[in-house]
Scaffold this motif. Structure first.
Motif, PDB file in Angstrom:
ATOM      1  N   ARG A   1       0.835  -1.216   0.000  1.00 23.89           N
ATOM      2  CA  ARG A   1       0.000   0.000   0.000  1.00 23.89           C
ATOM      3  C   ARG A   1       0.863   1.257   0.000  1.00 23.89           C
ATOM      4  N   VAL A   2       1.920   1.249   0.786  1.00 28.27           N
ATOM      5  CA  VAL A   2       2.824   2.404   0.825  1.00 28.27           C
ATOM      6  C   VAL A   2       3.602   2.485  -0.479  1.00 28.27           C
TER       7      VAL A   2
ATOM      8  N   ALA B   1       2.708   1.647  -3.365  1.00 27.86           N
ATOM      9  CA  ALA B   1       1.822   2.139  -4.423  1.00 27.86           C
ATOM     10  C   ALA B   1       1.764   3.659  -4.486  1.00 27.86           C
ATOM     11  N   THR B   2       2.224   4.334  -3.439  1.00 27.61           N
ATOM     12  CA  THR B   2       2.220   5.797  -3.442  1.00 27.61           C
ATOM     13  C   THR B   2       3.444   6.367  -4.155  1.00 27.61           C
ATOM     14  N   GLY B   3       4.354   5.479  -4.604  1.00 28.10           N
ATOM     15  CA  GLY B   3       5.500   5.921  -5.386  1.00 28.10           C
ATOM     16  C   GLY B   3       6.720   6.329  -4.582  1.00 28.10           C
ATOM     17  N   VAL B   4       6.814   5.869  -3.349  1.00 30.21           N
ATOM     18  CA  VAL B   4       7.933   6.252  -2.492  1.00 30.21           C
ATOM     19  C   VAL B   4       9.203   5.468  -2.838  1.00 30.21           C
TER      20      VAL B   4
ATOM     21  N   GLU C   1      12.190   6.300   1.786  1.00 33.63           N
ATOM     22  CA  GLU C   1      10.917   6.852   2.259  1.00 33.63           C
ATOM     23  C   GLU C   1      10.014   5.740   2.810  1.00 33.63           C
TER      24      GLU C   1
ATOM     25  N   GLN D   1       8.578   5.574   6.601  1.00 30.73           N
ATOM     26  CA  GLN D   1       7.141   5.492   6.895  1.00 30.73           C
ATOM     27  C   GLN D   1       6.775   4.249   7.701  1.00 30.73           C
TER      28      GLN D   1
ATOM     29  N   VAL E   1       2.675  -2.966  -8.556  1.00 30.92           N
ATOM     30  CA  VAL E   1       1.497  -2.172  -8.185  1.00 30.92           C
ATOM     31  C   VAL E   1       0.329  -2.491  -9.116  1.00 30.92           C
TER      32      VAL E   1
ATOM     33  N   GLN F   1      -3.124  -4.295  -7.935  1.00 28.88           N
ATOM     34  CA  GLN F   1      -4.427  -3.655  -8.178  1.00 28.88           C
ATOM     35  C   GLN F   1      -5.342  -4.610  -8.942  1.00 28.88           C
TER      36      GLN F   1
END
Length: 87
Positions: free
Chosen positions: A36-37, A39-42, A46, A50, A78, A82
Motif C-alpha cells: 500500500r505504501v 503504491a504511493t511511489g515512495v 521513504e 514510513q 502495483v 491492483q
C-alpha cells in the motif's frame, strides 16, 4: 496441476501463478502494508521511514513482494496488485 512455477533469478524464490494468471502464494499482512505504501511511489528510504524499519528491511520486503507477484518492477507489482484486488 494448472499452476505455473516461475523461478525468480534475483531471489531464487519459486512463485506459483495459476493457469488464470492469478497469484497462488498470498502476500503477508506486512507485505500488504508495504504494498500500500509502495503504491504511493515512495523510494526505499521513504518506505523505510514510513514503516519505521531500516532501508535494508524495506528493500527485502519489496524484493519478496516482486517475487510473489511475479513482477520485474515496482510499477508492475502495483499494477498486478491492483488487478488482483490486493490494494
Amino acid at each position: 496441476d494448472d499452476r505455473l512455477r516461475d523461478r525468480s533469478p534475483a531471489r531464487g524464490t519459486t512463485v506459483e501463478i495459476g493457469a488464470d494468471g492469478d497469484l497462488v502464494e498470498s502476500l503477508t499482512g506486512r507485505e500488504l502494508e508495504v504494498m500500500r505504501v509502495l503504491a504511493t511511489g515512495v523510494t526505499n528510504a521513504e518506505l523505510a521511514d514510513q514503516l519505521g524499519v531500516s532501508a535494508g528491511t524495506a528493500k527485502w520486503h519489496v524484493a519478496h513482494i516482486l517475487a510473489k507477484l511475479g513482477a520485474r518492477s515496482r510499477t508492475q507489482a502495483v499494477v498486478r496488485a491492483q488487478r488482483l484486488g490486493l490494494i
